[in-house]
Design a protein around this motif. Sequence first.
Motif, PDB file in Angstrom:
ATOM      1  N   GLU A 276      26.526  -6.331   8.257  1.00  0.00           N
ATOM      2  CA  GLU A 276      27.642  -6.554   9.441  1.00  0.00           C
ATOM      3  C   GLU A 276      28.653  -7.226   8.635  1.00  0.00           C
ATOM      4  O   GLU A 276      28.409  -8.266   7.721  1.00  0.00           O
ATOM      5  N   ARG A 277      30.144  -7.146   9.029  1.00  0.00           N
ATOM      6  CA  ARG A 277      30.987  -7.731   8.326  1.00  0.00           C
ATOM      7  C   ARG A 277      31.917  -8.264   9.240  1.00  0.00           C
ATOM      8  O   ARG A 277      32.223  -7.687  10.306  1.00  0.00           O
ATOM      9  N   THR A 278      32.379  -9.690   9.082  1.00  0.00           N
ATOM     10  CA  THR A 278      33.478  -9.952   9.875  1.00  0.00           C
ATOM     11  C   THR A 278      34.486 -10.291   8.859  1.00  0.00           C
ATOM     12  O   THR A 278      34.628  -9.770   7.910  1.00  0.00           O
ATOM     13  N   ASN A 279      35.805 -10.901   9.494  1.00  0.00           N
ATOM     14  CA  ASN A 279      36.828 -11.056   8.682  1.00  0.00           C
ATOM     15  C   ASN A 279      36.629 -12.035   7.444  1.00  0.00           C
ATOM     16  O   ASN A 279      37.251 -11.719   6.525  1.00  0.00           O
ATOM     17  N   SER A 281      32.939 -12.907   6.190  1.00  0.00           N
ATOM     18  CA  SER A 281      31.903 -12.875   5.649  1.00  0.00           C
ATOM     19  C   SER A 281      31.185 -11.624   5.813  1.00  0.00           C
ATOM     20  O   SER A 281      31.685 -10.460   6.697  1.00  0.00           O
ATOM     21  N   ARG A 282      30.129 -11.286   5.072  1.00  0.00           N
ATOM     22  CA  ARG A 282      29.275  -9.909   5.212  1.00  0.00           C
ATOM     23  C   ARG A 282      27.925 -10.489   5.298  1.00  0.00           C
ATOM     24  O   ARG A 282      27.271 -11.215   4.681  1.00  0.00           O
ATOM     25  N   GLN A 312      29.960 -15.438   1.701  1.00  0.00           N
ATOM     26  CA  GLN A 312      31.148 -16.107   2.093  1.00  0.00           C
ATOM     27  C   GLN A 312      31.451 -16.861   0.859  1.00  0.00           C
ATOM     28  O   GLN A 312      31.133 -17.735   0.357  1.00  0.00           O
ATOM     29  N   LEU A 322      23.871 -15.499  13.018  1.00  0.00           N
ATOM     30  CA  LEU A 322      25.161 -14.941  13.417  1.00  0.00           C
ATOM     31  C   LEU A 322      25.483 -15.268  14.838  1.00  0.00           C
ATOM     32  O   LEU A 322      24.692 -15.052  15.673  1.00  0.00           O
ATOM     33  N   THR A 325      30.000 -15.504  19.001  1.00  0.00           N
ATOM     34  CA  THR A 325      31.305 -15.308  18.751  1.00  0.00           C
ATOM     35  C   THR A 325      31.804 -14.490  17.822  1.00  0.00           C
ATOM     36  O   THR A 325      32.572 -13.492  18.134  1.00  0.00           O
ATOM     37  N   GLU A 326      31.022 -14.434  16.691  1.00  0.00           N
ATOM     38  CA  GLU A 326      31.252 -13.377  15.532  1.00  0.00           C
ATOM     39  C   GLU A 326      30.795 -12.041  16.100  1.00  0.00           C
ATOM     40  O   GLU A 326      31.246 -11.149  15.653  1.00  0.00           O
ATOM     41  N   ILE A 329      33.399 -10.181  17.487  1.00  0.00           N
ATOM     42  CA  ILE A 329      34.569  -9.764  16.690  1.00  0.00           C
ATOM     43  C   ILE A 329      33.869  -8.682  15.989  1.00  0.00           C
ATOM     44  O   ILE A 329      34.747  -7.555  15.595  1.00  0.00           O
ATOM     45  N   LEU A 330      32.594  -8.447  15.676  1.00  0.00           N
ATOM     46  CA  LEU A 330      32.092  -7.299  15.249  1.00  0.00           C
ATOM     47  C   LEU A 330      32.426  -6.195  16.103  1.00  0.00           C
ATOM     48  O   LEU A 330      32.492  -5.147  15.681  1.00  0.00           O
TER      49      LEU A 330
END
Length: 331
Positions: A276-279, A281-282, A312, A322, A325-326, A329-330
Amino acid sequence: MDEPVPKRSVNDTLLHMELSVDSGVPVYGVLKKSVLIELNNFNIISGFVPDSMHSIDLGIAKQFIKYWVDSKNMPYCVHDFEVQSIDTIMKDIKVPCKLTRYSRSIRDRSCWKAREHENWVLYYSTIVLLQIPRLGNYVQHWSYLVKAYYILLLDNISFEQVCEADHLLQLFVALTQYYYSTSAMTFNVHQLLHLSQSVINWGPLWTHFGFGFENGNGKIVRQVKAAKGVVHQICRNIGMSRSELVLKKFLKETDPNSVILDYTEYLESKECWKTERTNMSRYFGKGKRPTVRWIRELNLSDSAFVYQKMIQNESLLDFIVLSSTELMILN
């Protein structure tokens, strides 16, 4: 007896080959002719380059760990409770994220890869062994190899540094028999005496060690998809890969906007499943619900997930929660 042993020369070696053919017995360790003397511009003496991956990482590192951990009733052996202490120290060491493999228990050393042995030699061994004071002399002896190995792996090495490394290796080899008996004078130990000259001839150890070739072998093995026609599979798949590179180069020069070029880029791309990836981190591994304890201590919501690892800021971290909130985003 203190005079240096003269180095072999190409002419002497060729003569020894001829004499061994005529007599049928080895002459100065040379038996018959080598087919390699027929190669153009190949030096039969300096053309054979010591491989530090096999001689040190998979050779000497394994050899001396066996002396310390597996030996009984010897002054250099490590007791079971001390092995546990070593494991604890290794688990607490925070290593740079650039290391390709992290430390594992020394009890699992039979499963260690070459990089893990290299990390043990360069980063862990002297630190953890110094925690056992009675091994002081043996750690000092081992440190000669560690420092020399570090020097010969540098990107840029001066002649003075090569001389220093050679002196340290001479000390290590000379004292190995004193501390560990003549049975410890293996071929890998002897080969250390040739590492410095190899660096002078061919550059730092990393320019000609076996890791790149092992990586290439891994790529070749991955070309095999079925039990039959292994050689044909390897040749076909590698041939297709080379053709793809040629096609890509041609299209970049003639038609940079071609959809075929986009397709070749797609073929080269790698995707990692179960991430899973955010702006920022992965996250790696299959997400799991956190335990009640973690929910309470971290004040997590019901939508929180736990992942095994994350990257990160170019750093690899273990056991990541995780947050909801994140997750938004996902989604």
